[in-house]
Write an enzyme that holds these catalytic residues in place. Structure first.
Site, PDB file in Angstrom:
ATOM      1  N   HIS A  11       0.769  -1.226   0.162  1.00  9.60           N
ATOM      2  CA  HIS A  11      -0.018   0.064  -0.052  1.00  9.60           C
ATOM      3  C   HIS A  11       0.852   1.286   0.061  1.00  9.60           C
ATOM      4  O   HIS A  11       0.487   2.342  -0.594  1.00  9.60           O
ATOM      5  CB  HIS A  11      -1.099   0.092   1.031  1.00  9.60           C
ATOM      6  CG  HIS A  11      -0.343   0.253   2.533  1.00  9.60           C
ATOM      7  ND1 HIS A  11       0.069  -0.694   3.339  1.00  9.60           N
ATOM      8  CD2 HIS A  11      -0.104   1.528   3.050  1.00  9.60           C
ATOM      9  CE1 HIS A  11       0.443  -0.594   4.325  1.00  9.60           C
ATOM     10  NE2 HIS A  11       0.404   0.789   4.263  1.00  9.60           N
ATOM     11  N   LYS A  30       0.569   5.544  -2.270  1.00  3.73           N
ATOM     12  CA  LYS A  30       0.792   6.984  -1.600  1.00  3.73           C
ATOM     13  C   LYS A  30       1.064   8.016  -2.539  1.00  3.73           C
ATOM     14  O   LYS A  30       2.112   7.783  -3.520  1.00  3.73           O
ATOM     15  CB  LYS A  30       1.628   6.931  -0.242  1.00  3.73           C
ATOM     16  CG  LYS A  30       0.996   6.285   0.752  1.00  3.73           C
ATOM     17  CD  LYS A  30       2.161   6.223   1.938  1.00  3.73           C
ATOM     18  CE  LYS A  30       1.560   5.235   3.084  1.00  3.73           C
ATOM     19  NZ  LYS A  30       0.513   5.751   3.749  1.00  3.73           N
ATOM     20  N   GLU A  45       7.742   4.765  13.309  1.00  6.02           N
ATOM     21  CA  GLU A  45       6.316   4.822  13.793  1.00  6.02           C
ATOM     22  C   GLU A  45       6.476   5.378  15.453  1.00  6.02           C
ATOM     23  O   GLU A  45       7.732   4.893  16.120  1.00  6.02           O
ATOM     24  CB  GLU A  45       5.681   3.409  13.803  1.00  6.02           C
ATOM     25  CG  GLU A  45       5.427   3.239  12.379  1.00  6.02           C
ATOM     26  CD  GLU A  45       4.769   1.854  12.437  1.00  6.02           C
ATOM     27  OE1 GLU A  45       3.525   1.861  12.166  1.00  6.02           O
ATOM     28  OE2 GLU A  45       5.379   0.907  12.992  1.00  6.02           O
ATOM     29  N   ASP A  76       8.152  -7.043   8.539  1.00  2.82           N
ATOM     30  CA  ASP A  76       6.686  -6.228   8.513  1.00  2.82           C
ATOM     31  C   ASP A  76       7.225  -4.909   7.502  1.00  2.82           C
ATOM     32  O   ASP A  76       6.057  -4.672   6.857  1.00  2.82           O
ATOM     33  CB  ASP A  76       6.514  -5.706   9.880  1.00  2.82           C
ATOM     34  CG  ASP A  76       5.029  -5.246   9.769  1.00  2.82           C
ATOM     35  OD1 ASP A  76       4.077  -5.557   9.077  1.00  2.82           O
ATOM     36  OD2 ASP A  76       4.675  -4.558  10.919  1.00  2.82           O
ATOM     37  N   HIS A  97       7.864  -2.262   2.273  1.00  9.01           N
ATOM     38  CA  HIS A  97       7.876  -0.945   2.019  1.00  9.01           C
ATOM     39  C   HIS A  97       9.252  -0.111   1.823  1.00  9.01           C
ATOM     40  O   HIS A  97       9.538   0.468   0.831  1.00  9.01           O
ATOM     41  CB  HIS A  97       7.347  -0.207   3.337  1.00  9.01           C
ATOM     42  CG  HIS A  97       5.870  -0.821   3.639  1.00  9.01           C
ATOM     43  ND1 HIS A  97       4.858  -1.515   2.546  1.00  9.01           N
ATOM     44  CD2 HIS A  97       5.489  -1.226   4.632  1.00  9.01           C
ATOM     45  CE1 HIS A  97       4.167  -1.987   3.219  1.00  9.01           C
ATOM     46  NE2 HIS A  97       4.254  -2.012   4.430  1.00  9.01           N
ATOM     47  N   LYS A 107       9.861   0.907  15.606  1.00  9.59           N
ATOM     48  CA  LYS A 107       8.351   1.329  16.672  1.00  9.59           C
ATOM     49  C   LYS A 107       8.908   1.917  17.872  1.00  9.59           C
ATOM     50  O   LYS A 107       9.926   2.033  18.244  1.00  9.59           O
ATOM     51  CB  LYS A 107       7.791  -0.111  16.848  1.00  9.59           C
ATOM     52  CG  LYS A 107       6.966  -0.773  15.862  1.00  9.59           C
ATOM     53  CD  LYS A 107       5.879  -1.427  16.395  1.00  9.59           C
ATOM     54  CE  LYS A 107       5.016  -2.059  15.197  1.00  9.59           C
ATOM     55  NZ  LYS A 107       4.049  -0.931  14.588  1.00  9.59           N
TER      56      LYS A 107
END
Ligand SMILES: NC(=O)c1ccc[n+]([C@@H]2O[C@H](COP(=O)([O-])OP(=O)(O)OC[C@H]3O[C@@H](n4cnc5c(N)ncnc54)[C@H](OP(=O)(O)O)[C@@H]3O)[C@@H](O)[C@H]2O)c1
Lengths: 399, 515
Positions: free
Chosen positions: B205, B209, B243, B262, B267, B367
């Protein structure tokens, strides 16, 4: 994004200048100073700073101050989504003393906690000063970015103000609903003769873009595609009184279909006939539907086409009906006339397919915004408008 | 094979992009992804007039529910998660007529018979022309079962037939595409047993963007930057996917995966490819993907010794994020008290080709870092000779930062003279923000990607060889960690990762940006 506002204290009083020697130059210097003052850091450290954003110049010329004032909120709304320097000028050669007056202000919308601001310069030009209007406007354009000229009111290509400003612009925006299809054609012809011609665009053409898309869908299916060359009948509906002539939207729509499908115009005892590429006639009917309050005259309200080998037993029947004034008011960006359109396609031996879509808000600002977002070069427009002129000239009227 | 004549009414038509007529079949239609992302995206496509006239959505899942129940659930999801609110009743009623639900287990062949019968009906009633777009919004363990059953039930059209205007079948797959190179190959083989590669749309995804797509425009539509986009002028590239949140209740999932699988494997690798690739010969799906694959193949493979040197992992401990105290990873629900799963990774990546030879790409993802930010920063070389005495003894190099999220935009840092009689240098930024210049109501990534899949445009989807090359690069890193006795170093939540990550750049005389 919030509705556009002018910051408190940000709008300086209107400056004035006589149009005598150096008058316009002094006004421009004063406006430039006003613009610089707008972007000074605020004295009050607690005030939200203004962020100046400018992606294009939008010049607007109106024949009267009243019209310009009515159009100003439209431009403010457009610049809230296309940040720009807007230069709005009313030019009245026959009225008032020979003078140019003007003022500059920021028009801001709160977006993501920031005050994103465009610049709005307003000029009022009277009497002989009109001859200097174009040069005053040109001096205020931000260099290096595209310029759109929105010309409200009647347009003449031999008008030096128009000629000078259009020559500086990348695109000239007209609305055949207010000028006429013929004047848009004249401007387009003028542009073809220019060295660095601007693109001529018509807001009525933007308004029919969704109709074109929906109409094209009737022939996307491989089974129905051959029927595109076998259209037998077209019915156009517009919101008007019986006896009215075809409006610009309807004429452009017919012009577009005619040029795409290779139709020819011909006359029979002076009356207009449309013929397909294979020489067969196409029946064209213009019908009226009642015009609810607030809906513009001649608004395109429906469309029906039939196609097949036998006009009496069509193989394809497609219709597009606009439910006038069916918009919602609780939706963002929607108005009462953000109408629903119902698209139906019936083929022999098949179930009818139906789809509902909602048109965007029928607001001047939205049409201008969409027009400014469209690719400037549009061959189909130039072809279609020439065809449309025949239809308007021949006075297709509601039966 | 004859190519059908084009629709004459589309000649010269400046289109709003619309999908081809089709039935969208969502496997896993009662799941979280469908409710939060897919249905709101489809509804927004309807609002923006991008759905074709012949369209239907068919949900498939295990739980029994009536058509009305399913529609109500979907409506509730749209009402909650759509970017445009409230729901437009006129459009919803139309949209709802195209929604169907088929109940059944994925491993039960009768589910597919029911589905086939339902789709026949839909073709008749909704004009979907036997075109099918399958969306696997299901746990990856179910992929193989569904694909095999679709094939057995004759629910996959021949890819060759599509080229001559026949009905098409496409399948959209959500990440993860496997768990390592071996499993991703097996998965791809399994998919290939039923679908041609041209029918497969693997969603990343990030590629949906706006800013990521703009990277291609920025690089290849502006002649200013491309000539400097190479080893002659670029000192290093830093890609950050940070993040500020933790695992947010998904501890069980995260324990299986870690940040490398992940985020980095998919990505971050995609961002790196778009930054480093050569100009494609066209914007066709394969031309763009060919260039991305070349980058992946040029990545210098990691070996046990270089991994220790060039890769740093970490795990967040307790700390403060945005002024709030937050627990350590090991204190999160469903996380082992001695977990060795990495929540942070930083790598020095080298691309062995003519354009980038010797230019390090420092990439990091994590994270519980101080802020949520994704950016690509191109740091240019120092001027060859310094004429000016700046306070820190040098002129800072130019940096071009492409911010993917939030505040999407592009900023160029350069040095200017402060006004005054003395020559005092100051860094300033030329900052372009999408939200300010073009308004912020841009479509969600899923809208763009679903529409592209309906139109058969695979440019923004990952091809099989890309996925496998990504795993081939990442696998040795994961394997090496498995053999390491020491757990990942702990970094306090709310910091930019473990100290070792700073050392990674310090060794090369460089520093991480503070984005
Ligand atoms: N959620 C997100 O935001 C997100 C984001 C990116 C990627 N993804 C990926 O998307 C996929 C789906 O995620 P999710 O969060 O939507 O999962 P989820 O909430 O667990 O939903 C799984 C769905 O699959 C159905 N299902 C599972 N096994 C089945 C079986 N044997 N037979 C029939 N139906 C079965 C479930 O139906 P019942 O409920 O009827 O059992 C449910 O509809 C995963 O691969 C995930 O990694 C999700």
């Amino acid at each position: 994004m919030s509705a556009p506002t002018t910051p408190a204290g940000g709008a300086p009083p209107a400056g004035t200048s006589d149009a005598g020697t150096g008058g316009a130059a002094r006004l421009i210097a004063k406006l430039e100073q006003e613009l610089r003052d707008l972007w000074k850091p605020p004295e009050d450290p607690a005030a939200t700073p203004l962020t100046r954003v400018c992606t294009m110049n939008i010049g607007v010329v109106a024949p009267s101050r009243e019209l310009l004032e009515r159009y100003t909120p439209v431009i403010d709304e457009v610049t809230a989504s296309i940040p720009a320097r807007a230069i709005l000028a009313s030019i009245e050669p026959d009225g008032g003393a020979d003078e140019i007056t003007g003022s500059a202000t920021a028009v801001c919308s709160l977006s993501g906690g920031k005050n994103i601001c465009s610049e709005r310069i307003t000029l009022a030009v009277h009497g002989n000063a009109s001859a200097r209007a174009a040069s005053a406007i040109e001096a205020l354009l931000v260099p290096e970015i595209p310029t759109a000229l929105v010309w409200l009111g009647r347009v003449h290509t031999d008008d030096p103000v128009f000629e000078d400003l259009a020559g500086e612009a990348h695109r000239v925006v007209l609305d055949s609903e207010y000028t006429s299809i013929s004047s848009v054609i004249h401007v387009a012809a003028w542009a073809r003769g220019q060295r660095n011609a601007p693109e001529i665009v018509d807001l009525a053409w933007t308004r029919i873009a969704v109709w074109q898309e929906m109409l094209a869908r009737f022939f996307d299916d491989l089974e129905t595609r051959p029927l595109a060359s076998k259209v037998t009948r077209l019915v156009l509906k517009q919101a008007c009184d019986p006896g009215a002539g075809i409006g610009p939207e309807g004429a452009l729509m017919l012009g577009w279909i005619g040029t795409r499908l290779g139709w020819k115009t011909s006359r029979l005892a002076g009356a207009l006939r449309l013929k397909r590429a294979d020489g067969q006639a196409v029946t064209i009917e213009l019908a009226s539907v009642p015009r609810p309050a607030g809906v513009a005259p001649h608004t395109l309200a429906g469309f029906m086409l039939e196609a097949g080998d036998d006009p009496k037993a069509p193989l394809l029947r497609g219709s597009i009906e606009r439910e006038l004034a069916s918009g919602l008011t609780d939706q963002e960006d929607t108005t009462r006339d953000a109408d629903v359109i119902v698209w139906r396609c019936a083929k022999a031996d098949r179930a009818e397919i139906e789809q509902r879509i909602r048109l965007g808000a029928n607001k001047a600002a939205k049409w201008l915004e969409r027009t400014l977002h469209r690719p400037a070069r549009d061959v189909a427009f130039a072809e279609s408008i020439a065809f449309a002129e025949h239809i308007v000239e021949d006075g297709l009227t509601v039966s | 094979m004859t190519t059908p004549a084009p629709n004459p009414l589309r000649r010269g038509l400046i289109e709003d992009r619309t999908g081809d007529p089709c039935a969208l079949v969502i496997f896993g239609a009662s799941g979280d992804l469908t409710r939060r992302k897919l249905m709101p995206a489809i509804y927004n496509l309807a609002l923006s007039r991008s759905l074709p006239s012949g369209f239907a959505t068919v949900g498939v899942a295990r739980r029994a529910k009536t058509h009305a129940q399913f529609c109500a659930e979907m409506k509730e999801g749209v009402a909650q998660f759509s970017r445009r609110k409230p729901i437009d009743p006129a459009l919803w009623s139309d949209f709802e007529r195209g929604i169907g639900y088929v109940q059944g287990s994925f491993d039960d062949p009768s589910t597919y018979q029911k589905l086939a019968a339902h789709l026949d009906e839909v073709d008749k009633e909704r004009g979907t022309r036997r075109n099918r777009l399958y969306y696997l919004a299901v746990p990856p363990a179910e992929f193989a079962t569904i694909v095999a059953n679709l094939r057995e039930a004759n629910l996959v059209a021949d890819a060759a037939a599509e080229r001559s205007g026949g009905p098409w079948t496409r399948i959209i797959i959500e990440k993860p595409f496997g768990d390592d190179l071996q499993s991703s190959r097996e998965l791809n083989d399994c998919i290939a047993s039923a679908f041609a590669e041209s029918q497969v749309f693997r969603i990343d995804h990030y590629l949906g963007k706006e800013t990521v797509q703009n990277l291609l425009v920025f690089r290849f539509a502006n002649s200013l930057f491309e000539p400097t986009w190479n080893r002659e002028h670029v000192d290093n590239v830093q890609i950050t996917v940070a993040e500020d949140i933790g695992v947010e209740g998904r501890g069980k999932f995260y324990e299986q995966i870690g940040v490398t699988k992940d985020i980095v494997e998919n990505h971050l690798m995609q961002l790196l490819c778009l930054t480093a690739m050569e100009p494609p010969i066209s914007l066709s799906a394969d031309a763009v993907r060919d260039e991305k694959v070349k980058v992946l193949r040029s990545l210098r493979r990691m070996e046990a010794s270089t991994i220790r040197e060039n890769v740093v992992r970490g795990q967040y401990g307790r700390g403060f994020v945005r002024g709030e105290e937050v627990p350590a990873y090991r204190e999160e629900p469903d996380v082992a008290k001695d977990s060795r799963v990495e929540t942070y990774v930083a790598m020095k990546v080298l691309i062995d080709n003519w354009r980038w030879g010797g230019v390090p790409f420092y990439v990091r993802a994590g994270k519980r870092l101080p802020r949520k930010v994704t950016e690509i920063a191109i740091q240019f070389k120092q001027v060859p000779h310094n004429l000016f005495a700046a306070p820190d003894g040098g002129v800072s190099p130019n940096v071009l930062a492409v911010r993917v999220q939030p505040d999407e935009g592009i900023a160029l840092r350069f040095t200017t003279k402060e006004p005054g009689n003395a020559t005092v240098l100051r860094d300033v930024a030329m900052d372009f923000r999408y939200g300010s210049a073009f308004g912020s109501n841009t479509p969600e990534a899923y809208e763009r990607l679903l529409l592209d899949a309906m139109r058969g445009d695979a440019t923004l989807f990952t091809r099989r060889d890309e996925v496998e090359e990504q795993w081939a690069f990442i696998d040795p890193v994961i394997d090496a960690w498995r053999d390491q006795a020491a757990p990942p170093p702990i970094y306090p939540a709310g910091t930019w990762g473990p100290e070792q990550a700073d050392d990674l750049l310090a060794r090369d005389g460089r520093r991480w940006r503070r984005p």
